[in-house]
Write a protein that holds these residues in place. Structure first.
Motif, short mmCIF file in Angstrom:
data_model
loop_
_atom_site.label_atom_id
_atom_site.label_comp_id
_atom_site.label_asym_id
_atom_site.label_seq_id
_atom_site.Cartn_x
_atom_site.Cartn_y
_atom_site.Cartn_z
N GLY A 10 -7.37 -5.13 69.29
CA GLY A 10 -6.58 -4.55 68.21
C GLY A 10 -5.09 -4.82 68.36
O GLY A 10 -4.64 -5.38 69.36
N GLN A 11 -4.33 -4.40 67.35
CA GLN A 11 -2.89 -4.66 67.35
C GLN A 11 -2.19 -4.02 68.53
O GLN A 11 -1.46 -4.67 69.28
CB GLN A 11 -2.28 -4.14 66.04
CG GLN A 11 -0.76 -4.30 65.98
CD GLN A 11 -0.18 -3.80 64.67
OE1 GLN A 11 -0.77 -3.97 63.62
NE2 GLN A 11 0.99 -3.19 64.73
N CYS A 12 -2.42 -2.73 68.74
CA CYS A 12 -1.77 -2.02 69.83
C CYS A 12 -2.21 -2.60 71.18
O CYS A 12 -1.38 -2.86 72.05
CB CYS A 12 -2.11 -0.53 69.76
SG CYS A 12 -1.52 0.44 71.16
N MET A 77 -9.04 -8.22 64.73
CA MET A 77 -9.62 -8.61 63.45
C MET A 77 -8.56 -8.90 62.39
O MET A 77 -8.87 -9.07 61.22
CB MET A 77 -10.61 -7.55 62.97
CG MET A 77 -11.83 -7.41 63.89
SD MET A 77 -12.84 -8.92 64.04
CE MET A 77 -12.28 -9.63 65.60
N GLU A 78 -7.31 -8.95 62.82
CA GLU A 78 -6.22 -9.51 62.03
C GLU A 78 -5.54 -10.55 62.91
O GLU A 78 -5.58 -10.45 64.14
CB GLU A 78 -5.22 -8.43 61.62
CG GLU A 78 -5.78 -7.41 60.64
CD GLU A 78 -4.78 -6.30 60.34
OE1 GLU A 78 -3.71 -6.28 60.96
OE2 GLU A 78 -5.09 -5.46 59.49
N GLU A 79 -4.89 -11.52 62.32
CA GLU A 79 -4.35 -12.63 63.10
C GLU A 79 -2.89 -12.43 63.51
O GLU A 79 -2.39 -13.13 64.38
CB GLU A 79 -4.45 -13.94 62.30
CG GLU A 79 -5.88 -14.39 62.04
CD GLU A 79 -5.91 -15.68 61.26
OE1 GLU A 79 -6.56 -16.63 61.72
OE2 GLU A 79 -5.28 -15.74 60.18
N GLY A 80 -2.21 -11.46 62.89
CA GLY A 80 -0.76 -11.36 63.02
C GLY A 80 -0.24 -11.32 64.45
O GLY A 80 0.57 -12.17 64.85
N ASP A 95 -5.32 -19.67 76.29
CA ASP A 95 -5.79 -20.82 75.51
C ASP A 95 -6.77 -20.33 74.45
O ASP A 95 -7.19 -19.17 74.45
CB ASP A 95 -6.39 -21.91 76.40
CG ASP A 95 -7.61 -21.44 77.18
OD1 ASP A 95 -8.52 -20.85 76.55
OD2 ASP A 95 -7.66 -21.66 78.40
N SER A 96 -7.15 -21.23 73.56
CA SER A 96 -7.92 -20.83 72.37
C SER A 96 -9.28 -20.23 72.72
O SER A 96 -9.81 -19.43 71.97
CB SER A 96 -8.12 -22.04 71.45
OG SER A 96 -8.78 -23.09 72.15
N THR A 97 -9.84 -20.58 73.88
CA THR A 97 -11.15 -20.03 74.24
C THR A 97 -11.08 -18.54 74.57
O THR A 97 -12.11 -17.87 74.66
CB THR A 97 -11.75 -20.78 75.44
OG1 THR A 97 -10.94 -20.56 76.60
CG2 THR A 97 -11.86 -22.27 75.16
N GLN A 98 -9.87 -18.03 74.77
CA GLN A 98 -9.71 -16.62 75.13
C GLN A 98 -9.45 -15.72 73.92
O GLN A 98 -9.33 -14.52 74.07
CB GLN A 98 -8.54 -16.45 76.12
CG GLN A 98 -8.76 -17.15 77.45
CD GLN A 98 -7.50 -17.15 78.30
OE1 GLN A 98 -6.71 -18.08 78.26
NE2 GLN A 98 -7.30 -16.09 79.06
N LEU A 99 -9.37 -16.30 72.73
CA LEU A 99 -8.95 -15.56 71.54
C LEU A 99 -10.12 -15.40 70.57
O LEU A 99 -10.84 -16.35 70.28
CB LEU A 99 -7.81 -16.30 70.83
CG LEU A 99 -6.66 -16.81 71.70
CD1 LEU A 99 -5.66 -17.57 70.85
CD2 LEU A 99 -5.98 -15.65 72.42
N ILE A 100 -10.28 -14.19 70.04
CA ILE A 100 -11.29 -13.91 69.01
C ILE A 100 -10.58 -13.16 67.88
O ILE A 100 -10.15 -12.01 68.07
CB ILE A 100 -12.46 -13.08 69.57
CG1 ILE A 100 -13.15 -13.83 70.71
CG2 ILE A 100 -13.45 -12.74 68.46
CD1 ILE A 100 -14.17 -13.00 71.46
N VAL A 103 -9.52 -12.31 59.82
CA VAL A 103 -8.35 -12.25 58.95
C VAL A 103 -8.23 -10.94 58.18
O VAL A 103 -7.14 -10.57 57.75
CB VAL A 103 -8.34 -13.43 57.95
CG1 VAL A 103 -8.12 -14.73 58.68
CG2 VAL A 103 -9.62 -13.47 57.13
N SER A 104 -9.32 -10.21 57.99
CA SER A 104 -9.29 -9.09 57.04
C SER A 104 -9.03 -7.73 57.66
O SER A 104 -8.71 -6.78 56.97
CB SER A 104 -10.59 -9.05 56.24
OG SER A 104 -11.70 -9.01 57.11
N GLY A 105 -9.16 -7.59 58.98
CA GLY A 105 -8.92 -6.30 59.62
C GLY A 105 -10.03 -5.30 59.36
O GLY A 105 -10.98 -5.56 58.60
#
Length: 475
Positions: A10-12, A77-80, A95-100, A103-105
């Motif tokens: 999440g964002q926080c 679940m948001e990209e910001g 790296d990209s393999t560590q990111l999930i 776009v819609s939150g």
């Protein structure tokens, strides 16, 4: 040396996690002047040669630092926020393999985060976590960082917690949870928090609750002191607490100061795992020593000092004051006064040039003022890490298993009940596949049971009796 993996959701969770990685790199750079990849760095970082293994890099054991990669998985679940990280000064640590990401939150809806995104991303999350775990020689613990008030942090965050238990049942699960304030702008945050609480109670080994309102009050106090102009309270504006240097952005944002405090909490919890010390504490020892009953694993944190003092040559008197401050309500990361509640156990994690004798002296000095439960009067766990935080000569983190968490949970239950009594906003949750109204009742029941367990212990405080004097034998 063991390793740990950080899962930030999440964002926080991602903002706090990002700040933790920034500060951890600063600490290691301050100590590791020769640029050698050592055991301290390996606890939370891989050393990767990007020229090998098709550009994605392969691990380099020992020798000079090539490129450090955080042992982490980032989920949002948001990209910001994740995009900001990838464009910021820490972009090369992940790296990209560590990111999930999506776009819609989750729309501030626990059910969407937990059930919708949980089922949608389950396999991918398991795959990414396994990949990071397999890169460890001896995986000791997972750190989960999330907030309780929103949808992704509370819903998907607790879904990830259950996955960690299923896939890695023997690995310790330590959770840092940021609780919303009563004035939170998310109307449904009481629902999200209570639904998440049930999962934390059932699936975490330790939870470090942090309240937004406490963070706000601490940051305001620090800023007031920083601008008061009094020499005794002079604070450097590049303090690791109030500075926004590094991390996600160079531009200070409203929550930067608050996120920095939580990141410093993590920095101090992990210090013994990252550096040498005369009295080191393994991360799994936190749960072993501080959690006498499995459900009562919510540990109240306090940090001192909370800022970088201008006069960093601190006399002994200041050292003793640091121990006193750790038990004052002004330094707690939830709104609580532990000295007026019951201690089940307490850990003191000291960093810097502090002697074991200093530690013992202060424990003996403070013991008479701190009510410990009768069957654990000596319930202290201590650690000494020789490396102080950057800008300090020493610091102290206190972790208390204390019944003072109960009012926080009671207030949360009251806010939940106000909404639930009217069935307000319930339809937003019930239209989500997998979510049933019984989930609300079960979550409320779980929280009420937890509150009752703390209440029963608190009631025993009035029955505490001093040590019985030894029998005198008449001559």
């Amino acid at each position: 040396m063991t390793q740990s993996v950080v899962v930030q959701v999440g964002q926080c969770g991602n903002q706090v996690g990002c700040r933790f990685w920034d500060l951890a790199l600063r600490e290691h750079a301050h100590v590791n002047k020769k640029g050698i990849y050592d055991e301290a760095l390996s606890s939370f970082f891989r050393n990767v040669d990007p020229r090998r293994s098709g550009g994605s890099g392969s691990d380099v054991i020992g020798g000079r630092i090539q490129a450090l990669k955080a042992r982490a998985v980032l989920v949002d679940m948001e990209e910001g926020v994740v995009n900001e990280i990838l464009q910021g000064p820490l972009r090369d640590v992940f790296d990209s393999t560590q990111l999930i990401t999506d776009v819609s939150g989750s729309g501030n809806n626990w059910a969407v985060g937990h059930w919708t995104y949980g089922s949608m991303y389950r396999d991918r999350i398991v795959e990414q976590v396994r990949r990071v775990a397999e890169q460890c020689d001896c995986l000791q613990s997972f750190f989960l960082i999330h907030s309780m008030g929103g949808g992704t942090g509370s819903g998907l965050g607790t879904f990830v917690l259950k996955l960690l238990e299923e896939e890695f049942p023997e690995v310790c699960r330590l959770v840092t949870s940021v609780y919303p304030s009563a004035e939170d702008d998310v109307i449904t945050s009481p629902y999200n928090s209570v639904l998440a609480m049930r999962e934390l109670t059932d699936h975490a080994d330790c939870v470090f609750p942090v309240e937004n309102q406490s963070l706000v009050e601490i940051v305001n106090k620090i800023r007031h002191m920083a601008h008061s102009g009094k020499p005794s309270t002079a604070i450097k504006m590049d303090s690791t607490i109030i500075s926004s240097q590094g991390g996600v952005s160079r531009v200070e944002k409203p929550f930067d100061g608050m996120n920095n405090i939580v990141a410093n909490l993590l920095l101090n919890i992990t210090s013994s795992a990252r550096f040498e010390g005369s009295l080191n504490m393994d991360l799994n020892e936190i749960s072993m020593n501080l959690v006498p009953f499995p459900r009562l694993h919510y540990l109240v944190s306090s940090l001192t000092p909370l800022y970088t003092l201008a006069d960093v040559s601190i006399p002994t008197r200041r050292l003793d004051q640091m121990f006193t401050d750790a038990f004052s309500k002004d330094h707690q990361l939830i709104r609580a006064d532990p000295k007026h509640s019951l201690y089940l156990a307490c850990a003191l994690m000291v960093r810097g040039n502090v002697q074991v004798s200093d530690l013992r002296r202060n424990i003996e000095r403070l013991k008479p003022t701190l009510p410990f439960i009768s069957w654990n009067q000596e319930g202290w766990k201590t650690s000494l890490c020789s490396v102080a935080p950057v800008g300090h000569t020493h610091s102290l983190l206190a972790l208390a298993n204390n019944t003072c968490v109960r009012p926080t949970f009671v207030e949360l239950r009251e806010r939940f009940t106000k909404l639930y009594r009217k069935k307000a906003h319930l339809h937003h949750y019930l239209h989500v596949d997998g979510m049933e109204q019984a989930c609300f009742g079960e979550a409320l029941s779980s929280l009420s049971s937890l509150i009752e367990e703390y209440s029963q212990l608190d009631a025993a405080k009035g029955r505490l009796t001093p040590d019985v004097p030894r029998l005198s034998v008449a001559k």
